[in-house]
Scaffold this active site. Structure first.
Site, PDB file in Angstrom:
ATOM      1  N   HIS A   1       0.857  -1.177   0.000  1.00 44.04           N
ATOM      2  CA  HIS A   1       0.000   0.000   0.000  1.00 44.04           C
ATOM      3  C   HIS A   1       0.898   1.233   0.000  1.00 44.04           C
ATOM      4  CE1 HIS A   1      -2.815   2.987   1.721  1.00 44.04           C
ATOM      5  NE2 HIS A   1      -3.810   2.163   1.397  1.00 44.04           N
TER       6      HIS A   1
ATOM      7  N   ASP B   1       2.905  -4.531   7.993  1.00 41.59           N
ATOM      8  CA  ASP B   1       1.631  -3.828   7.814  1.00 41.59           C
ATOM      9  C   ASP B   1       0.519  -4.863   7.965  1.00 41.59           C
ATOM     10  OD1 ASP B   1      -0.703  -2.697   6.864  1.00 41.59           O
ATOM     11  OD2 ASP B   1       0.151  -1.926   5.009  1.00 41.59           O
TER      12      ASP B   1
ATOM     13  N   GLN C   1      -4.751  -5.442   6.861  1.00 41.69           N
ATOM     14  CA  GLN C   1      -5.719  -6.350   6.234  1.00 41.69           C
ATOM     15  C   GLN C   1      -5.721  -7.750   6.840  1.00 41.69           C
ATOM     16  OE1 GLN C   1      -7.922  -5.348   4.066  1.00 41.69           O
ATOM     17  NE2 GLN C   1      -7.088  -3.323   3.661  1.00 41.69           N
TER      18      GLN C   1
ATOM     19  N   LYS D   1     -10.760  -0.692  10.178  1.00 37.42           N
ATOM     20  CA  LYS D   1     -10.888  -1.927   9.392  1.00 37.42           C
ATOM     21  C   LYS D   1     -11.267  -3.107  10.276  1.00 37.42           C
ATOM     22  CE  LYS D   1      -7.425  -0.411   6.008  1.00 37.42           C
ATOM     23  NZ  LYS D   1      -8.334   0.058   4.955  1.00 37.42           N
TER      24      LYS D   1
ATOM     25  N   CYS E   1      -4.746   2.481  -3.720  1.00 41.60           N
ATOM     26  CA  CYS E   1      -3.516   2.990  -3.089  1.00 41.60           C
ATOM     27  C   CYS E   1      -2.372   1.998  -3.260  1.00 41.60           C
ATOM     28  CB  CYS E   1      -3.743   3.291  -1.613  1.00 41.60           C
ATOM     29  SG  CYS E   1      -4.928   4.620  -1.318  1.00 41.60           S
TER      30      CYS E   1
END
Length: 409
Positions: free
Chosen positions: A126, A203, A206, A229, A367
């Site tokens: 991202h 990261d 997700q 999220k 993104c």
């Protein structure tokens, strides 16, 4: 593959936004990779905090401040338990994944990345895990290196060893691609990096929504994710960092609560984690995030993961019935993200027509423009799944895509 290990109808009833109709049709929400919807338990926790406990934290001796401080620090412990961190001091509250990565870039990067050094990322990152490292490298005279991605959307693990060198100061890598759904082998990557004394930032924006995460088992030095999220409020997120690593870093921002003492000549900084939480924090956001986590724990993250894989398999098969549809990202290990193109129909047109059917998906570059370039597309349409989605949602998507085909026939 069996269905979800929970009562799906009951879970859906816990999310009040899903009860509405849009454009005269029942809402079909397939954009949870952008932001998750909110369970009533989380909404109630926010209301309860603001109506009963609202006060600034760590600063007051009155009862409201004491209650707010307790709720805020209890939320930190809830996060620690959820990601299996060793110490509650390893949990730092930030605004989201983006700020968490920028915090590491501004502290670790400023301290450890110099001229001729390298930072290693992947082609599926991202922008939030690309741009901060470009900024660090530009300022330091360092170089950004990139792990390539194959045609299925898997990380090229055969290239990793050669890219991890004596010049590498950090590996910054996504756990799950927001644009493809590909799940990266973080534990293996951490082992490779640590064998060369290279720290790893992950990261996790997700990943925490789809399956259990154990940062101690993964072994990573930093792990970042966002509350919104994770079915929590907007404006709150988490940076996990190993305690020894955090204690070695300078502050990120200056202000209240990140200090022990201030004179005009010198400031003595506060201990971890408060050193990295300058100013009034998002107290209600932390309380709401903790409530969302408790909700997920009650459902069971293993059950959430089972549902994700069950519905992903169903959706992957169902989308094959749409003529001209091509999935972008077919890694054998992935989560409930389905990115696709539809012959000569622009993704924005796909999204616009689906919107008229009450179906919410995401269209664009997500993104992740370098990743789009890797696959030779300017944009894709993306349907992303969550614990409240059903087969009927997928069927509605497929029916809507057939209508798109009719409109552009």
């Amino acid at each position: 593959m069996s269905g979800p290990g929970f009562d799906l109808a009951r879970v859906r009833a816990d999310f009040p936004i899903l009860r509405q109709e849009v454009r005269g049709r029942p809402l079909v929400y397939l954009d949870s990779a952008a932001t998750g919807q909110k369970p009533q338990a989380m909404l109630d926790a926010l209301t309860r905090f603001y109506t009963h406990d609202n006060a600034n934290v760590h600063r007051g001796v009155h009862i409201l401040s004491e209650r707010a401080t307790q709720a805020f620090e209890d939320a930190r412990e809830t996060v620690r338990r959820f990601i299996h961190a060793k110490d509650v001091r390893e949990v730092i509250f930030v605004r989201g994944t983006t700020e968490a990565i920028n915090l590491v870039a501004a502290t670790y990067g400023r301290k450890h990345v110099g001229p001729g050094d390298e930072v290693l990322i992947s082609a599926m990152e991202h922008h939030s895990n690309i741009v901060p490292w470009q900024m660090v490298c530009d300022a330091a005279g360092a170089k950004l290196r990139v792990i390539p991605v194959d045609d299925r959307g898997e990380l090229r693990m055969d290239a990793v060893d050669a890219l991890l060198t004596e010049k590498t100061r950090l590996l910054a890598i996504t756990h799950v691609s927001n644009a493809l759904g590909s799940v990266n082998p973080i534990k293996e990557l951490v082992a490779k990096a640590h064998a060369k004394n290279i720290p790893v930032l992950v990261d996790g924006a997700q990943s925490v929504t789809h399956f259990p995460v154990d940062v101690q088992d993964l072994g990573c030095d930093f792990y970042a994710f966002s509350g919104h999220k994770l079915f929590g409020p907007t404006g709150i997120g988490v940076l996990y960092g190993k305690l020894a690593m955090l204690e070695s870093l300078p502050p990120y921002q200056g202000g209240g609560d990140m200090i022990l003492s201030v004179t005009m000549e010198k400031t003595v900084y506060n201990r971890v984690p408060h050193r990295f939480e300058a100013g009034t924090p998002d107290m209600a956001g932390a309380v709401g995030l903790a409530a969302a986590i408790r909700y997920l724990e009650a459902v069971g993250m293993e059950n959430v993961s089972q549902h994700d894989q069950w519905l992903l398999a169903y959706a992957t098969d169902a989308l094959q019935s749409v003529p001209g549809l091509k999935l972008v990202g077919t890694a054998p290990r992935k989560t409930g993200v389905l990115s696709f193109t539809l012959e000569d129909v622009h993704p924005h047109d796909v999204g616009t027509i689906l919107d008229q059917e009450g179906i919410c998906i995401r269209t664009g570059h997500h993104c992740a423009q370098p990743l789009m370039q890797r696959f030779g597309v300017a944009a894709t349409a993306r349907a992303s799944l969550a614990l409240y989605n059903t087969r009927e949602d997928v069927d509605a998507l497929v029916k809507g895509l057939h209508k798109v085909k009719e409109v552009f026939a």
